[in-house]
Scaffold this motif. Structure first.
Motif, PDB file in Angstrom:
ATOM      1  N   ASN A 129      -2.098   1.893   6.331  1.00 11.26           N
ATOM      2  CA  ASN A 129      -1.517   1.818   5.050  1.00 11.26           C
ATOM      3  C   ASN A 129      -0.379   3.000   5.046  1.00 11.26           C
ATOM      4  O   ASN A 129       0.813   2.712   4.366  1.00 11.26           O
ATOM      5  CB  ASN A 129      -2.470   1.814   3.858  1.00 11.26           C
ATOM      6  CG  ASN A 129      -1.626   1.561   2.567  1.00 11.26           C
ATOM      7  OD1 ASN A 129      -1.150   0.474   2.300  1.00 11.26           O
ATOM      8  ND2 ASN A 129      -1.637   2.310   1.529  1.00 11.26           N
ATOM      9  N   ALA A 164      -1.048  -4.033   4.224  1.00 16.85           N
ATOM     10  CA  ALA A 164      -0.356  -3.245   5.115  1.00 16.85           C
ATOM     11  C   ALA A 164       0.326  -4.092   6.251  1.00 16.85           C
ATOM     12  O   ALA A 164       1.409  -4.143   6.767  1.00 16.85           O
ATOM     13  CB  ALA A 164      -0.962  -2.116   5.522  1.00 16.85           C
ATOM     14  N   ALA A 221       2.756  10.003   2.685  1.00 12.40           N
ATOM     15  CA  ALA A 221       3.095   8.715   2.293  1.00 12.40           C
ATOM     16  C   ALA A 221       3.542   8.807   0.724  1.00 12.40           C
ATOM     17  O   ALA A 221       4.133   7.872   0.444  1.00 12.40           O
ATOM     18  CB  ALA A 221       2.151   7.420   2.715  1.00 12.40           C
ATOM     19  N   LYS A 244       2.879  -6.658   5.253  1.00 15.29           N
ATOM     20  CA  LYS A 244       4.032  -5.879   4.950  1.00 15.29           C
ATOM     21  C   LYS A 244       4.921  -5.367   6.165  1.00 15.29           C
ATOM     22  O   LYS A 244       6.283  -5.502   6.106  1.00 15.29           O
ATOM     23  CB  LYS A 244       3.750  -4.689   4.035  1.00 15.29           C
ATOM     24  CG  LYS A 244       3.834  -4.928   2.608  1.00 15.29           C
ATOM     25  CD  LYS A 244       3.522  -3.701   1.862  1.00 15.29           C
ATOM     26  CE  LYS A 244       3.638  -4.098   0.184  1.00 15.29           C
ATOM     27  NZ  LYS A 244       3.572  -2.897  -0.293  1.00 15.29           N
ATOM     28  N   ARG A 280       3.747   2.369   4.936  1.00 15.24           N
ATOM     29  CA  ARG A 280       4.663   2.505   3.917  1.00 15.24           C
ATOM     30  C   ARG A 280       5.723   3.578   4.335  1.00 15.24           C
ATOM     31  O   ARG A 280       6.753   3.654   3.822  1.00 15.24           O
ATOM     32  CB  ARG A 280       3.621   3.417   2.656  1.00 15.24           C
ATOM     33  CG  ARG A 280       2.788   2.494   2.092  1.00 15.24           C
ATOM     34  CD  ARG A 280       1.921   3.260   1.061  1.00 15.24           C
ATOM     35  NE  ARG A 280       2.503   4.110  -0.045  1.00 15.24           N
ATOM     36  CZ  ARG A 280       2.171   4.747  -0.873  1.00 15.24           C
ATOM     37  NH1 ARG A 280       0.638   5.216  -0.672  1.00 15.24           N
ATOM     38  NH2 ARG A 280       2.682   5.520  -1.558  1.00 15.24           N
TER      39      ARG A 280
END
Length: 227
Positions: free
Chosen positions: A72, A111, A35, A114, A76
């Protein structure tokens, strides 16, 4: 070229692993590393393999921090698939609320928002976990990230917001920006305790003064050195 070659070797090794060959901590470490790479270096087939490895792990074997790291990392990389989300949810629901650190709570909440995932059970887990953390354990960053995440979601209970507000009152922010971010996050969730904002206002002024004195000292030191 060297980075691309290293990623290529890592990808080959990941693809060779049978289900169950990598423990969940290794999967989370690899996902986190991928990531952080420049966009486009992480191979979609490797991400799918890591997802399958995570999904093949018993929920009871997931540490709370690994749950947060994997969620996460895949968010991403825009690679969170329904099966992986299901595995993450199952693992999170099996954790005691005390297993989650302030960092893992803020990572997961941020996360989820998002990614646009609306998952009431997961938000309830995070809310219960945050409510059990002593306020002084929250860093300014964790406070602002968690508040901002819940501000974009209707899943925050009044008790959770109060816990985070008390954390903001008790933490010593390292700089004025950290204080400003906490105050802005509390404003976004429409928190109405004036005493908190009064405290943050004083903290902002103190932090700004410390930064000014520090900057003035550096300028003076630089001027002396130039003589």
């Amino acid at each position: 070229p060297l980075l691309r070659e290293l990623v290529g070797h890592l990808s080959v090794e990941v693809m060779r692993q049978p289900l169950g060959a990598l423990d969940i901590q290794a999967v989370s470490n690899i996902a986190n590393a991928l990531a952080r790479l420049p966009h486009g270096l992480a191979d979609s087939k490797v991400l799918a393999r890591l997802s399958a490895l995570a999904c093949g792990t018993s929920p009871s074997m997931f540490p709370a921090q690994a749950i947060a790291t994997i969620l996460n990392a895949f968010v991403r990389m825009n690679a969170l698939d329904p099966e992986l989300l299901k595995a993450i949810r199952g693992a999170a629901l099996e954790q005691p609320a005390s297993a989650f650190s302030p960092q893992s709570i803020s990572m997961m909440a941020n996360a989820l928002v998002k990614s646009g995932v609306d998952d009431p059970p997961l938000f309830r887990v995070l809310g219960a976990a945050a409510a059990q953390v002593p306020p002084e354990r929250f860093s300014p960053q964790a406070i602002s990230l968690t508040l901002n995440a819940f501000a974009r979601s209707p899943k925050a209970s009044p008790g959770l917001i109060k816990t985070l507000a008390e954390a903001a009152r008790k933490t010593r922010a390292p700089d004025a920006l950290s204080v400003a971010l906490m105050a802005a996050a509390l404003a976004r969730v429409e928190y109405e305790d004036a005493s908190i904002f009064k405290h943050l206002s004083s903290s902002f002024i103190d932090a700004a003064n410390r930064e000014w004195v520090s900057a003035a000292g550096r300028r003076k030191g630089g001027a002396v050195a130039a003589m």
